[in-house]
Scaffold this active site. Structure first.
Site, short mmCIF file in Angstrom:
data_model
loop_
_atom_site.label_atom_id
_atom_site.label_comp_id
_atom_site.label_asym_id
_atom_site.label_seq_id
_atom_site.Cartn_x
_atom_site.Cartn_y
_atom_site.Cartn_z
N CYS A 1 -7.47 -7.74 -9.18
CA CYS A 1 -7.22 -6.88 -8.00
C CYS A 1 -7.01 -7.73 -6.75
O CYS A 1 -7.85 -8.56 -6.42
CB CYS A 1 -8.41 -5.93 -7.81
N CYS B 1 -10.02 -7.16 -4.08
CA CYS B 1 -11.41 -7.51 -4.33
C CYS B 1 -11.78 -8.82 -3.60
O CYS B 1 -10.93 -9.68 -3.41
CB CYS B 1 -11.66 -7.68 -5.83
N ASN C 1 -0.67 -6.67 5.97
CA ASN C 1 -0.02 -6.49 4.67
C ASN C 1 0.97 -7.61 4.38
O ASN C 1 1.81 -7.95 5.22
CB ASN C 1 0.70 -5.14 4.65
N ASP C 2 0.84 -8.20 3.19
CA ASP C 2 1.74 -9.29 2.80
C ASP C 2 3.18 -8.79 2.65
O ASP C 2 4.11 -9.58 2.66
CB ASP C 2 1.26 -9.93 1.49
N HIS D 1 -14.92 -2.45 -6.18
CA HIS D 1 -13.62 -2.02 -6.69
C HIS D 1 -13.65 -0.56 -7.18
O HIS D 1 -12.64 0.14 -7.13
CB HIS D 1 -13.23 -2.95 -7.85
N ASN E 1 -3.83 6.56 1.00
CA ASN E 1 -3.10 7.13 -0.12
C ASN E 1 -3.96 6.87 -1.33
O ASN E 1 -4.20 5.72 -1.66
CB ASN E 1 -1.78 6.37 -0.26
N SER F 1 -1.17 2.51 -6.64
CA SER F 1 -1.38 1.80 -7.90
C SER F 1 -2.73 1.11 -7.95
O SER F 1 -3.22 0.79 -9.02
CB SER F 1 -0.26 0.79 -8.10
N HIS G 1 -8.78 0.22 -5.81
CA HIS G 1 -9.75 -0.35 -4.88
C HIS G 1 -9.72 0.46 -3.58
O HIS G 1 -8.65 0.68 -3.01
CB HIS G 1 -9.42 -1.82 -4.60
N HIS H 1 -9.23 1.67 -0.19
CA HIS H 1 -8.61 1.07 0.99
C HIS H 1 -7.71 2.09 1.68
O HIS H 1 -7.33 3.11 1.09
CB HIS H 1 -7.78 -0.15 0.60
N GLN I 1 -4.48 2.17 5.01
CA GLN I 1 -3.54 1.34 5.74
C GLN I 1 -3.44 1.82 7.18
O GLN I 1 -3.80 2.96 7.49
CB GLN I 1 -2.16 1.42 5.09
N GLU J 1 4.13 17.03 16.30
CA GLU J 1 2.89 17.70 16.69
C GLU J 1 2.62 17.52 18.18
O GLU J 1 2.21 18.47 18.87
CB GLU J 1 1.71 17.14 15.88
N HIS K 1 -4.69 11.86 13.04
CA HIS K 1 -3.78 12.04 14.17
C HIS K 1 -4.58 12.02 15.46
O HIS K 1 -5.59 12.71 15.59
CB HIS K 1 -3.01 13.36 14.03
N HIS L 1 -7.68 14.92 15.00
CA HIS L 1 -7.83 15.71 13.77
C HIS L 1 -7.38 14.87 12.59
O HIS L 1 -6.63 13.90 12.75
CB HIS L 1 -7.03 17.02 13.87
N HIS M 1 -5.83 15.04 8.62
CA HIS M 1 -5.19 15.84 7.57
C HIS M 1 -5.55 15.27 6.20
O HIS M 1 -5.41 14.07 5.99
CB HIS M 1 -3.66 15.79 7.69
N VAL N 1 9.66 20.45 -4.64
CA VAL N 1 11.02 20.38 -5.19
C VAL N 1 11.77 21.68 -4.90
O VAL N 1 11.20 22.61 -4.34
CB VAL N 1 10.98 20.19 -6.74
ZN LIG Z 1 -1.72 16.31 12.84
ZN LIG Z 2 -10.61 -4.45 -6.22
#
Ligand SMILES: [Zn+2]
Ligand SMILES: [Zn+2]
Ligand SMILES: [Zn+2]
Length: 384
Positions: free
Chosen positions: A75, A78, A100-101, A143, A183, A191, A194, A196, A198, A212, A312, A329, A331, A347
């Site tokens: 990972c 980790c 971020n790399d 992890h 996410n 994917s 661990h 985290h 962003q 908004e 937000h 707030h 979400h 969809v």
């Molecule tokens: Zn919002």
């Molecule tokens: Zn990890």
């Protein structure tokens, strides 16, 4: 209680005259198709509660129930491990932040000059340069933990890290905004399990918070009050969509929710950014509500519930009016629909016409409200 007398359709405007006392309104919407307006985003959502009875023949996801190790040598998040960019993570024991790399936006690049000519091509083929910086924030060295597994003091460390990042980026960079988001889960395309999130800092205000903010500013101008303060008061009075609540925060399935179990967490105090959470108590209240929601989500289908979550708040740079109209707030947008393996897809009609949902936000809120805040896998003595 319901009256559905069609008035005369004139000029192709078909008016459905529904005379329902305000107090009965929400109940009447329980099994008629209708649209709800999202004043925050400024869009409509089609609600079709009668469709919940249809049989399901769609795709089922595979639930991710594999037991995870506390440390995974493969990972890149980790402690002590090497990342694909070559850097090695420190042996952190709380949270850990790095750039971020493979950032989506770059800090150093040449300025992009927008053409000022008024020909059709420059009218229709618009572009603008974006500079920015993308950060990754590890919530924990473990992890195999999620927010739902973490203790309140551990989540408080995450909140402190968010505050420091917001403050530092505001002080040290020229960027207009920072979007903190998580996410979580394979179903959301994440994917790495661990824990985290962003934070993307950008020279522009992105579409969602910008839309908004425009609506919140217009509301404030028109009514002389804060939109989310007014909405909060209505939800506290109606008590129909409450999922969890404490002295600092209210978590609801908002009136206009699009995702089946979407929630909105609103600060009870009209704070503009997370920097205004000053005392340990205030941060603890936020940690408690985050813990309650993520635990209820996991308990709903006894799975590590996938979602996208985002805060937000006031942009790093903006007008006084923009700052004043804001109200912190959070979400939570989760894709699961009726079990750990059945996901809602956006969809067809939703991509080409407008967003649509089946169960009402009130039905979703009742289910989430009724769930325990004790995590099912703790009861089972199972950390998978
Ligand atoms: Zn919002
Ligand atoms: Zn990890
Ligand atoms: Zn407010």
């Amino acid at each position: 209680m319901r009256s559905s007398t069609h008035s005369t359709a004139q000029h192709s405007n078909l008016h459905l005259s529904v005379r329902i006392p305000a107090s009965m309104m929400d109940a009447a919407l329980d099994d008629i198709s209708h649209r709800r307006y999202n004043p925050l985003r400024g869009n409509w959502i089609l609600v079709s509660p009668h469709r919940t009875k249809r049989p399901w023949l769609g795709q089922e996801e595979t639930p991710s129930r594999n037991a995870l190790p506390e440390h995974d040598p493969e990972c890149y998040l980790c402690p002590g491990n090497k990342r694909s960019g070559g850097a090695r993570n420190p042996d952190f024991d709380g949270t850990f932040v790095f750039v971020n790399d493979f950032s989506a936006v770059k800090e150093d690049q040449v300025d992009y000059e927008t053409s000022l000519s008024d020909d059709k091509a420059s009218l229709l083929l618009k572009a603008e340069g974006v500079k920015g910086k993308c950060y990754v924030i590890c919530f924990s060295p473990a992890h195999n933990k999620t927010l739902a597994d973490m203790s309140i003091p551990e989540i408080c460390l995450v909140i402190n890290t968010w505050q420091k990042l917001y403050r530092d980026v505001k002080q040290d960079t020229p960027f207009r905004s920072i979007q903190i988001f998580e996410n979580k889960g394979d179903a959301m395309g994440c994917s790495n399990p661990h824990p985290h999130c962003q934070a993307w800092a950008t020279s522009h205000l992105p579409e969602e918070p910008a839309a908004e903010l425009t609506n919140m500013v217009e509301y404030q101008r028109a009514h002389g009050s804060c939109m989310l303060c007014d909405y909060l008061a209505i939800e506290l009075e109606k008590k129909e969509r409450i999922v969890a609540e404490n002295d600092g925060w209210l978590a609801i399935c908002p009136w206009w929710a699009f995702w089946p179990f979407e929630t909105l967490v609103i600060s009870k105090r009209c704070i503009k950014s997370i920097l205004e959470l000053e005392t340990d108590k205030e941060k603890e209240l936020l940690a408690q509500i985050m813990s309650a929601i993520t635990t209820k989500y996991d308990n709903l289908f006894e799975t590590k519930f996938p979602y996208s979550m985002g805060i937000h708040q006031a942009p790093l740079r903006g007008t006084d009016e923009e700052h004043a109209a804001n109200h912190v707030h959070i979400h939570f947008l989760p894709p699961l629909l009726r079990s750990a393996t059945v996901k809602k897809f956006q969809v067809g009609y939703e991509l080409l016409a407008e967003p649509q949902r089946d169960i009402t936000p009130e039905q979703a809120a009742r289910r989430l409200q009724g769930l325990s805040t004790e995590l099912y896998r703790k009861k089972l003595g199972d950390s998978s």
